[in-house]
Design a protein around this motif. Structure first.
Motif, PDB file in Angstrom:
ATOM      1  N   LEU A 771       0.799  -1.222   0.000  1.00  0.00           N
ATOM      2  CA  LEU A 771       0.000   0.000   0.000  1.00  0.00           C
ATOM      3  C   LEU A 771       0.833   1.273   0.000  1.00  0.00           C
ATOM      4  O   LEU A 771       0.330   2.354  -0.303  1.00  0.00           O
ATOM      5  N   GLY A 772       2.110   1.176   0.393  1.00  0.00           N
ATOM      6  CA  GLY A 772       2.948   2.367   0.474  1.00  0.00           C
ATOM      7  C   GLY A 772       3.143   3.011  -0.882  1.00  0.00           C
ATOM      8  O   GLY A 772       2.954   2.383  -1.936  1.00  0.00           O
ATOM      9  N   GLU A 773       3.518   4.289  -0.869  1.00  0.00           N
ATOM     10  CA  GLU A 773       3.751   5.004  -2.117  1.00  0.00           C
ATOM     11  C   GLU A 773       4.834   4.285  -2.910  1.00  0.00           C
ATOM     12  O   GLU A 773       5.931   4.026  -2.419  1.00  0.00           O
ATOM     13  N   PHE A 778      -0.676   0.774  -4.468  1.00  0.00           N
ATOM     14  CA  PHE A 778      -0.865   2.188  -4.119  1.00  0.00           C
ATOM     15  C   PHE A 778      -1.890   2.866  -5.025  1.00  0.00           C
ATOM     16  O   PHE A 778      -2.676   3.710  -4.583  1.00  0.00           O
ATOM     17  N   GLN A 782      -4.866   5.791  -3.910  1.00  0.00           N
ATOM     18  CA  GLN A 782      -4.239   7.107  -3.947  1.00  0.00           C
ATOM     19  C   GLN A 782      -5.251   8.251  -3.974  1.00  0.00           C
ATOM     20  O   GLN A 782      -4.925   9.378  -3.648  1.00  0.00           O
TER      21      GLN A 782
END
Length: 824
Positions: A771-773, A778, A782
């Motif tokens: 899920l991180g950028e 993502f 976003q």
């Protein structure tokens, strides 16, 4: 003997005071404030609606006193597009004492700009003739009429004869009000705009413009000192533009840091009064915030004033449960004018009206869109506590404050609010003083919980003999029992011991025959209830909340046959036949049952229909006991449904629950694909909680499924894959996922443009890394405004610590056993 004609003097004095009030409140449209902050977006929105072709007839600005409604209206009034669009303009200030003829004449005069001759002619006209000319003027020309500070629907009713509301016209009305009822009454199809309080940056910008403009070019050290003091004082304004303006106006006249420090020490009093303190201070109080807010208080009916003053009981920033608040009002007798069957509804309408008048703020809404919690703006709370103190309505004993102040027996105070912390000696309350005159006693613990023992409780019930209300929640203590003396409180209407560590309830509680509300809910262990007849004499009982674990849960508790207004029964243990007891209670709206039947076949009373029931909770306490669907489907009008127990089926008949907005499933076992298809077709479902169970390994939410779902909570669920088809859950705003075995968020989240908040916690590390950028998932989230991820490392660190501790513990035990055997 000379006569001083006091009555006439008093009347004249009153007229003079009223005229001064009126003059102080008049807003002149040609005077535009050069220091405005945060109004540009609202100005554009309102201007757009006013000039829109076939737009709303009435555009309204609604909010609490001091929020800047009139200032915003002036910005719109002078907006370039608005000035070019309309042919003629009229701005009138409506007082609390609206004189319809005078107002209509003033509007007409401003719209047509008459000659002196025409003015004299208009002055001779009757009100119906003025209304007709005004009506025709607005039909023939593009007119903008601003009705500033209109207070009541009655005022609008007296003015609407001059406005062509039901005809096509390009004329528009812009009104400002503190009362939402006026907005709804004037035009239900109109546009409503609610200004918001200023944020920290906007508050500072406004304050700096008014109090510190150009000061940075003087002494930098003095400027920094004043800036620090100013920013601290701004916290007391809570973003209210009026409060910021009052504070800035005071400080603008003070040059030295010492003078600013003096204001800082008594900041609340300065903001309330708006003048220098002391006996020789100038002004009549018109400059301060309290005067402006007090206008709203003065406009309340008598019973609404009592309801508002009662809010002074609650500590600052307290989120007040509306359900509890309305029950307290009923117990106090504030709603005694309402018919017995309608008291809950009338009580709720009172809180709605206070919200509509911008005297109370909404905290949270429930699933049915009703107000669930409320609160007071800090400055409105200041007014509330001030008025309560002036009228000897309430006394607050604040043990958590540095200085403890107690009322004396001579105060004859009828209501006490006690604020506690964990360090104060609470044994002294009621020990030496006589509080027999007290009718209401509400305790509030710091951080909720506080220590207590049975000895203190006995002392309390001995001294406060005429209590009607006792809110004594979150008590902690060893072997805490409710003493027999509680039965002496014969006048008690409201008793709440919620979440207290009470071990037993005495049989003397049966003497409380006047009780409306009894709340014994507790999450702490087991509570002993003496016998099945303990509530059978309580004919006035309306709401009873039993603890989840109590000795009478498998008994057939009896209620008074005369308790026809019983609305709420929570956590009562029943067998199938026990439903017969509830069929006579035709006003029951909330029912929470714990079932102990051994199987669906033994259930009785299946032909009973509960038409009035709005909330149902069914808790099956045996693992092999399925949810009794016949009971659920016998409640066709429920809004809320909570089911704890195994779900072997989800019948299609569930779709007949047209009003079901909130569904909570707990410990439900296995849900199949066909179960999910039933859930996603529920016609009004807005909130869904699925806790502790198994979903299909490959969960699918179909296109068009869950059309009105706004909140979804998934907790401790077993499933690997989740597919959300495009068009599914089109109204979803909030999504919560925690302690689930899900491997990744679904692709379909990217299409849910309404999703504003995503909360994720205690998932596998791989889940978070995606899920991180820059992560592979993502792109799915976003667009979400708020993504909240709990400290996953901390959770897994705790789990690792537990594992390591367990390993070492068993290793040590094994070594000890080895040594013992070796010794043998």
């Amino acid at each position: 003997m000379p006569s001083f004609n006091l009555h006439q003097t008093r009347e004249n004095g009153g007229d003079t005071f009223f005229k001064r009030q009126q003059e102080r409140r008049i807003a002149y449209p040609h005077i535009v404030d050069p220091h405005v902050v945060g109004l540009a977006p609202g100005t554009e929105i309102l201007a757009t609606h006013l000039i829109k072709e076939k737009g709303p007839r009435v555009v309204s600005i609604w909010g609490m006193g001091g929020l800047g409604k009139t200032t915003l209206a002036k910005q719109v009034y002078h907006h370039g597009d608005v000035k070019r669009h309309f042919d003629c303009f009229a701005w009138v200030c409506i007082s609390q004492q609206c004189q319809a003829r005078e107002v209509l004449e003033e509007i007409l005069t401003k719209l047509i700009s008459p000659t002196n001759e025409q003015r004299q002619e208009i002055a001779k006209l009757k009100i119906d003739q003025i209304a007709e000319r005004l009506w025709n003027t607005q039909r023939e020309r593009k007119c903008l009429v601003v009705l500033d500070d209109i207070w009541t629907s009655g005022a609008w009713s007296s003015l609407q004869v001059g406005f062509p509301m039901n005809e096509e016209t390009e004329s528009r009305i812009l009104l400002t009000t503190r009362n939402k009822e006026v907005v709804l009454y004037s035009d239900k199809k109109g546009f409503l705009f609610e200004p918001q309080s200023l944020n920290d940056d906007e508050s500072w910008e406004l304050f700096e413009k008014r109090a510190m403009y150009g000061m940075e070019n003087t002494n930098p050290k003095i400027y920094e000192q004043k800036k620090e003091l100013g920013m601290e004082m701004l916290q007391h304004c809570k973003g209210l533009p009026l409060a910021i303006t009052v504070l800035a106006g005071l400080l603008d006249r003070k040059d030295t840091v010492d003078e600013w420090t003096t204001v800082h020490k008594n900041i609340d009093a300065y903001i309330r009064r708006g003048t220098d303190l002391g006996p020789n201070s100038r002004g009549e109080g018109y400059e301060g915030v309290s005067w402006w807010l007090e206008l709203s208080y003065d406009n309340l009916s008598y019973h609404l004033k009592l309801c508002f003053l009662h809010l002074a009981h609650f500590p600052e920033d307290y989120e007040i449960p509306v359900s509890t608040l309305t029950k307290l009002w009923m117990a106090e007798g504030f709603i005694s004018f309402a018919p017995a069957k309608e008291m809950e509804d009338v009580s709720y309408r009172c809180i709605s009206e206070l919200v509509g008048r911008c005297m109370v703020q909404v905290g949270k809404h429930g699933s049915s869109k009703k107000i669930k919690t409320c609160r007071l703006h800090d400055l409105m709370r200041d007014l509330c506590t001030l008025k309560a103190k002036e009228g000897n309505f309430l006394h607050i004993i604040n043990y958590s404050a540095a200085a403890e102040i107690k009322p004396t027996p001579n105060d004859r105070v009828r209501r006490l609010a006690i604020y506690l912390d964990k360090t104060v000696d609470r044994y002294s309350l009621g020990k030496d003083e006589n509080y027999g005159h007290v009718r209401s006693l509400l305790y509030f613990g710091r951080g909720n919980h506080y220590l207590m023992n049975s000895k203190v409780l006995r002392s309390l019930f001995k001294n406060f003999t005429l209590l009607r209300v006792l809110k004594f929640e979150f008590m902690n203590g060893r072997e805490l029992k409710l003493p027999d003396e509680v039965g002496n409180l014969m006048h008690l209407r409201f008793l709440s011991l919620k979440d207290s560590m009470i071990k037993a309830v005495p049989s003397s509680i049966a003497n409380l025959v006047c009780l409306h509300t009894m709340d014994l809910r507790s999450r702490y262990g087991y509570i002993k209830i003496p016998n099945r007849n303990v509530f059978s004499k309580m004919e006035k009982l309306r709401h009873i909340y039993l603890p989840k674990h109590h000795s009478a849960r498998e008994k057939r508790l009896l209620f008074a046959t005369e308790a026809v207004n019983l609305h709420t029964v929570v956590n009562i243990g029943i067998q199938g036949s026990d439903l017969d007891d509830f069929i006579k209670l035709t006003n029951i709206r909330k029912l929470g049952v714990i079932t102990f039947d051994e199987g669906e076949k033994k259930l009785k009373g299946t032909n009973i229909i509960f038409k009035h029931l709005q909330s149902l909770s069914v808790d099956s306490r045996f693992e092999d006991l399925a949810i009794p669907w016949n009971r659920v489907l016998s409640c066709p009008n429920i809004h809320k449904l909570r089911l704890r127990g195994h779900i072997t089926e989800l019948p299609e008949d569930l779709l007949c629950l047209k009003n079901l907005t909130k569904l909570k499933l707990i410990n439900f076992g296995d849900l199949k694909d066909d179960h999910i298809k039933v859930l996603e077709k529920l016609p009004s479902l807005r909130m869904l909680f699925a806790w502790s169970g198994n979903f299909p390994a490959h969960l699918v939410c179909s296109e068009g499924g869950f059309p009105f779902l706004e909140f979804l909570s998934l907790y401790s669920l077993e499933f690997k894959e989740w597919k959300v088809e495009k068009g599914a859950m089109p109204s979803l705003c909030r999504l919560h996922i925690e302690f689930c075995t899900l491997e990744a968020v679904p692709d379909g989240l990217q299409y849910i443009t309404t999703l504003k908040e995503l909360t994720i916690g205690a998932m596998l590390p791989e889940f978070f890394s995606r899920l991180g950028e820059g992560g592979e998932d993502f792109y799915k989230i976003q667009h979400v405004q708020s993504v909240i991820i709990t400290n996953n490392k901390r959770i897994y660190g705790m789990l690792n610590f537990v594992f390591l501790f367990s390993y070492l513990f068993f290793a040590v035990c094994n070594q000890c056993l080895f040594l013992l055997f070796r010794a043998d």
